[in-house]
Design a protein around this motif. Structure first.
Motif, short mmCIF file in Angstrom:
data_model
loop_
_atom_site.label_atom_id
_atom_site.label_comp_id
_atom_site.label_asym_id
_atom_site.label_seq_id
_atom_site.Cartn_x
_atom_site.Cartn_y
_atom_site.Cartn_z
N LEU A 103 -10.72 64.19 74.27
CA LEU A 103 -10.90 65.33 73.38
C LEU A 103 -12.16 66.13 73.65
O LEU A 103 -12.38 67.17 73.04
N GLY A 104 -13.01 65.64 74.56
CA GLY A 104 -14.24 66.36 74.88
C GLY A 104 -15.22 66.39 73.73
O GLY A 104 -15.92 67.39 73.51
N LEU A 105 -15.33 65.28 72.99
CA LEU A 105 -16.18 65.22 71.81
C LEU A 105 -17.46 64.44 72.09
O LEU A 105 -17.45 63.45 72.82
N ASP A 106 -18.55 64.89 71.50
CA ASP A 106 -19.82 64.18 71.57
C ASP A 106 -19.67 62.80 70.95
O ASP A 106 -18.98 62.62 69.92
N ALA A 107 -20.30 61.80 71.55
CA ALA A 107 -20.15 60.42 71.09
C ALA A 107 -20.60 60.24 69.65
O ALA A 107 -19.96 59.52 68.88
N GLY A 108 -21.70 60.90 69.27
CA GLY A 108 -22.18 60.77 67.90
C GLY A 108 -21.21 61.36 66.89
O GLY A 108 -20.94 60.77 65.83
N TYR A 109 -20.67 62.53 67.21
CA TYR A 109 -19.70 63.19 66.33
C TYR A 109 -18.44 62.34 66.23
O TYR A 109 -17.89 62.14 65.15
N MET A 110 -17.97 61.84 67.37
CA MET A 110 -16.79 60.99 67.39
C MET A 110 -16.99 59.76 66.51
O MET A 110 -16.12 59.36 65.74
N SER A 111 -18.18 59.15 66.61
CA SER A 111 -18.47 57.97 65.82
C SER A 111 -18.39 58.25 64.32
O SER A 111 -17.86 57.45 63.55
N ARG A 112 -18.90 59.41 63.90
CA ARG A 112 -18.86 59.76 62.47
C ARG A 112 -17.43 59.98 62.00
O ARG A 112 -17.06 59.56 60.89
N ILE A 113 -16.61 60.65 62.81
CA ILE A 113 -15.22 60.89 62.44
C ILE A 113 -14.46 59.58 62.33
O ILE A 113 -13.71 59.34 61.37
N LEU A 114 -14.66 58.68 63.31
CA LEU A 114 -13.97 57.40 63.28
C LEU A 114 -14.40 56.57 62.06
O LEU A 114 -13.57 55.89 61.45
N ALA A 115 -15.69 56.62 61.74
CA ALA A 115 -16.16 55.89 60.56
C ALA A 115 -15.49 56.40 59.29
O ALA A 115 -15.11 55.62 58.41
N ARG A 116 -15.31 57.72 59.21
CA ARG A 116 -14.66 58.30 58.04
C ARG A 116 -13.18 57.87 57.97
O ARG A 116 -12.68 57.55 56.88
N LEU A 117 -12.51 57.86 59.11
CA LEU A 117 -11.11 57.42 59.11
C LEU A 117 -10.97 55.94 58.79
O LEU A 117 -9.99 55.53 58.16
N GLU A 118 -11.97 55.14 59.21
CA GLU A 118 -11.96 53.73 58.84
C GLU A 118 -12.14 53.55 57.34
O GLU A 118 -11.48 52.72 56.71
N GLN A 119 -13.05 54.33 56.75
CA GLN A 119 -13.27 54.26 55.30
C GLN A 119 -12.00 54.62 54.52
O GLN A 119 -11.75 54.08 53.45
N GLN A 120 -11.21 55.51 55.10
CA GLN A 120 -9.96 55.90 54.46
C GLN A 120 -8.82 54.93 54.79
O GLN A 120 -7.68 55.14 54.38
N GLU A 121 -9.16 53.86 55.55
CA GLU A 121 -8.20 52.83 55.93
C GLU A 121 -7.04 53.39 56.74
O GLU A 121 -5.90 52.93 56.63
N LEU A 122 -7.35 54.37 57.59
CA LEU A 122 -6.34 54.97 58.45
C LEU A 122 -6.36 54.35 59.85
O LEU A 122 -5.34 54.36 60.54
N ILE A 123 -7.52 53.84 60.27
CA ILE A 123 -7.62 53.21 61.59
C ILE A 123 -8.36 51.88 61.46
O ILE A 123 -9.05 51.63 60.47
N GLU A 124 -8.20 51.05 62.49
CA GLU A 124 -8.94 49.80 62.57
C GLU A 124 -9.33 49.57 64.02
O GLU A 124 -8.69 50.09 64.94
#
Length: 309
Positions: free
Chosen positions: A62-83
């Motif tokens: 996706l061409g995303l910065d690692a820090g930005y990607m980490s924040r998005i993934l953390a948010r999706l984990e909090q929503q219990e959408l990914i593991e």
């Protein structure tokens, strides 16, 4: 056909972007009338269609910065959408999977996307649809070819094992390129150990550069005082030099230091490291001190450079 100036061409591309983004709805607060942003939805799409993806894989795709990607993934984990599940093939890696809730979100987004595209196509005649598809194929082929020569690497946070790589590659490359002995590798090991043992995440950072799944570079910012930070251990693998990676790593250090409120960024190097010195000079660093010394098996001239932030 009238010859267009550069300004004319820029206006035409921007006009097309505005028209297209409005037409496909990416400017809405939630993509496809959902609660997900464009980036979140794209990640859900990727994980719904592909398997065995890590965060680094997604970042490259996706061409995303690692820090930005980490924040998005953390948010999706909090929503219990990914593991994240430890890879059986490589215990250092975490594979991303959609949860049952994530699968339901993917199904909904996929269906809505199909319906929206179907509505767009049905508003056009057969000939118009074929012209549109042909034009899209042309745009994709041109831009995809161009992207292959854009920034081919990603920067990410360190993972287990990376610090060993940093120490090892410094020892190998500096022996090959400058003849330095094992005392240099010992110095790198001390710096790396100090970073790990005294890590202050609010004030310090390490970036690992990857290309095609392989580590190709690194750099550190460490705290020296409340107002001064140090740039350390800049390394770029020989096969990736000339791609702008060294400059990009230094730029990340400068941006981070400014955001953290440091007043000065300093570094120590040696005059024989010509390529690195050019990178520092281009980034605005100034040589403020030189001192002869005997280290790593050679008589060298150490240099202190600084950048006022």
């Amino acid at each position: 056909m009238e010859l267009l100036t550069l300004d004319d061409r820029i206006r035409a591309v921007r006009h097309f972007n505005r028209l297209f983004t409005r037409r496909i709805g990416v400017l809405r607060e939630g993509l496809l009338n959902s609660s997900y942003s464009l980036t979140e939805a794209r990640i859900i799409f990727e994980l719904g269609q592909r398997r065995d993806l890590t965060a680094a894989d997604l970042g490259r795709e996706l061409g995303l910065d690692a820090g930005y990607m980490s924040r998005i993934l953390a948010r999706l984990e909090q929503q219990e959408l990914i593991e994240r599940v430890r890879s059986e093939a490589d215990g250092r890696q975490r594979i991303l999977y959609l949860t049952s809730q994530g699968e339901a979100a993917f199904t909904l987004l996929d269906q809505r996307s199909r319906e929206e595209v179907s509505e767009l196509l049905n508003s056009l005649g057969e000939d118009e649809q074929l012209r549109l598809l042909k034009a899209m194929e042309t745009v994709e082929s041109i831009l995809d070819r161009g992207l292959k020569y854009a920034e081919p690497f990603i920067l990410r946070a360190p993972e287990p094992g990376d610090m060993g790589w940093v120490t090892y590659r410094h020892g190998v490359l500096y022996k090959q390129e400058y003849g330095w002995d094992e005392s240099f590798e010992a110095l790198v090991a001390e710096i790396v150990a100090g970073f790990i043992n005294n890590y202050q995440p609010e004030y310090e950072r390490c970036w690992i550069a990857e290309m095609n799944g392989e580590i190709v570079g690194s750099v550190f910012v460490v705290k020296s005082s409340e107002t001064v930070a140090k740039l350390r251990l800049l390394l770029v693998e020989p096969r990736t030099r000339g791609l702008g990676l060294g400059s990009r790593l230094v730029e990340e250090c400068i941006r981070f230091a400014r955001r953290r409120g440091y007043q000065k960024l300093m570094l120590w190097t040696n005059d024989v490291l010509v390529d690195a010195r050019h990178i520092y000079a281009r980034a605005g660093f100034k040589l403020v001190e030189q001192e002869p010394h005997h280290s790593f098996g050679y008589d060298l001239i150490g240099e202190t450079w600084e950048l006022i932030l």
